[in-house]
Write an enzyme that holds these catalytic residues in place. Structure first.
Site, mmCIF file in Angstrom:
data_model
loop_
_atom_site.group_PDB
_atom_site.id
_atom_site.type_symbol
_atom_site.label_atom_id
_atom_site.label_comp_id
_atom_site.label_asym_id
_atom_site.label_seq_id
_atom_site.Cartn_x
_atom_site.Cartn_y
_atom_site.Cartn_z
ATOM 1 N N ARG A 1 -1.498 -5.782 -8.870
ATOM 2 C CA ARG A 1 -0.454 -6.811 -8.611
ATOM 3 C C ARG A 1 0.087 -7.472 -9.464
ATOM 4 O O ARG A 1 1.043 -8.158 -9.791
ATOM 5 C CB ARG A 1 -0.698 -7.519 -7.047
ATOM 6 C CG ARG A 1 -0.526 -6.553 -5.890
ATOM 7 C CD ARG A 1 -1.355 -7.181 -4.703
ATOM 8 N NE ARG A 1 -2.649 -7.570 -5.075
ATOM 9 C CZ ARG A 1 -3.707 -7.703 -4.038
ATOM 10 N NH1 ARG A 1 -3.114 -8.149 -2.896
ATOM 11 N NH2 ARG A 1 -4.793 -8.116 -4.311
ATOM 12 N N LYS B 1 -17.498 -7.479 6.782
ATOM 13 C CA LYS B 1 -16.337 -7.998 7.162
ATOM 14 C C LYS B 1 -15.915 -7.395 8.592
ATOM 15 O O LYS B 1 -15.829 -6.078 8.780
ATOM 16 C CB LYS B 1 -15.292 -7.347 6.197
ATOM 17 C CG LYS B 1 -14.790 -8.522 5.147
ATOM 18 C CD LYS B 1 -13.568 -8.121 4.686
ATOM 19 C CE LYS B 1 -13.563 -8.364 3.208
ATOM 20 N NZ LYS B 1 -12.112 -7.753 2.489
ATOM 21 N N HIS C 1 0.826 -1.182 0.068
ATOM 22 C CA HIS C 1 -0.005 -0.085 0.051
ATOM 23 C C HIS C 1 0.890 1.225 0.078
ATOM 24 O O HIS C 1 0.505 2.327 -0.690
ATOM 25 C CB HIS C 1 -0.677 0.067 1.224
ATOM 26 C CG HIS C 1 -1.821 -1.093 1.417
ATOM 27 N ND1 HIS C 1 -1.985 -1.943 2.475
ATOM 28 C CD2 HIS C 1 -2.957 -1.296 0.524
ATOM 29 C CE1 HIS C 1 -3.061 -2.588 2.303
ATOM 30 N NE2 HIS C 1 -3.634 -2.303 1.121
ATOM 31 N N SER D 1 -3.190 -7.781 2.730
ATOM 32 C CA SER D 1 -3.246 -7.772 4.058
ATOM 33 C C SER D 1 -3.606 -9.096 4.628
ATOM 34 O O SER D 1 -3.149 -9.568 5.797
ATOM 35 C CB SER D 1 -4.068 -6.580 4.573
ATOM 36 O OG SER D 1 -3.608 -5.207 3.689
HETATM 37 O O1 PNS Z 1 -8.368 -3.355 0.178
HETATM 38 P P1 PNS Z 1 -9.771 -3.923 -0.534
HETATM 39 O O2 PNS Z 1 -10.518 -4.609 0.303
HETATM 40 O O3 PNS Z 1 -9.328 -4.799 -1.618
HETATM 41 O O4 PNS Z 1 -10.527 -2.452 -1.390
HETATM 42 C C1 PNS Z 1 -11.851 -2.722 -2.134
HETATM 43 C C2 PNS Z 1 -12.519 -1.462 -1.889
HETATM 44 C C3 PNS Z 1 -12.768 -0.975 -0.585
HETATM 45 C C4 PNS Z 1 -11.509 -0.319 -2.616
HETATM 46 C C5 PNS Z 1 -13.699 -1.739 -2.703
HETATM 47 O O5 PNS Z 1 -14.365 -2.644 -2.090
HETATM 48 C C6 PNS Z 1 -14.625 -0.581 -2.544
HETATM 49 O O6 PNS Z 1 -14.343 0.400 -3.427
HETATM 50 N N1 PNS Z 1 -15.630 -0.316 -1.684
HETATM 51 C C7 PNS Z 1 -16.522 0.820 -1.417
HETATM 52 C C8 PNS Z 1 -17.924 0.454 -1.768
HETATM 53 C C9 PNS Z 1 -18.230 0.743 -3.141
HETATM 54 O O7 PNS Z 1 -17.966 1.702 -3.684
HETATM 55 N N2 PNS Z 1 -18.811 -0.397 -3.974
HETATM 56 C C10 PNS Z 1 -18.787 -0.335 -5.349
HETATM 57 C C11 PNS Z 1 -17.544 -0.585 -6.293
HETATM 58 S S1 PNS Z 1 -17.689 -0.625 -7.989
#
Ligand code: PNS
Length: 162
Positions: free
Chosen positions: A90, A41, A17, A127
């Site tokens: 990644r 979660k 990150h 993570s």
């Molecule tokens: O670290 P992560 O868990 O891989 O991050 C994923 C994250 C938080 C960036 C993604 O799940 C997200 O954008 N969540 C916010 C809710 C949202 O906007 N969902 C629609 C995505 S198209």
């Protein structure tokens, strides 16, 4: 001011990150680091703890703002006038889902997503994997900032003692 956001769960923040946030901080005037709250979660760290760890480790970049958000990422961006989401890629395996989210987010509000290839040093890093390895006593100290590693080891020991 040119603004971008680096979103994620950051449970906890890793060197992978940091690599992306540092590089974004060189391209934009202000980089918002958004800790997205996922109702489904339960994390190892609370959202406040994650924010504190991000502030401690990214403060030196000088142009980082850290906040939590529960809801859509596009709403976070719209409310703050942020036109760009920065995501680390990644490997090819990240691409399908990231592309879907990027297209959905663009369709919702026009926000752009820019992909940054992660450093090969961290191309396997997540993570979840760090937490799993650490929970079995594996050494993950080279994958985390020292303060995060210390808190992770402490948290795992606390959980084991419960
Ligand atoms: O670290 P992560 O868990 O891989 O991050 C994923 C994250 C938080 C960036 C993604 O799940 C997200 O954008 N969540 C916010 C809710 C949202 O906007 N969902 C629609 C995505 S198209």
């Amino acid at each position: 001011m040119r603004r971008a956001v680096c979103p994620g769960s950051f449970d906890p923040i890793t060197n992978g990150h940091l690599d992306i946030i540092e590089r974004a901080s060189k391209l934009y005037d202000v980089v918002h680091v958004a800790v997205l709250i996922n109702k489904n979660k339960s994390g190892l760290f609370t959202v406040d703890e994650r924010i504190a760890l991000i502030e401690e480790t990214c403060g030196r970049y000088g142009n980082i703002e850290v906040e939590s958000h529960s809801g859509l990422l596009v709403d976070f961006c719209r409310d703050r006038g942020i036109p760009a989401i920065i995501k680390g890629l990644r490997a090819v395996s990240d691409f399908d889902y990231e592309l879907q989210m990027a297209q959905m987010n663009h369709g919702l509000t026009g926000v752009e997503t820019l992909f940054v290839p992660t450093s090969p040093t961290y191309s396997f890093l997540s993570s979840s994997l760090v937490k799993e390895v650490a929970s079995y006593g594996g050494d993950v100290s080279h994958l985390l900032p020292p303060v995060v590693h210390r808190r992770l080891v402490e948290r795992i020991a606390e959980r084991a003692g419960q």
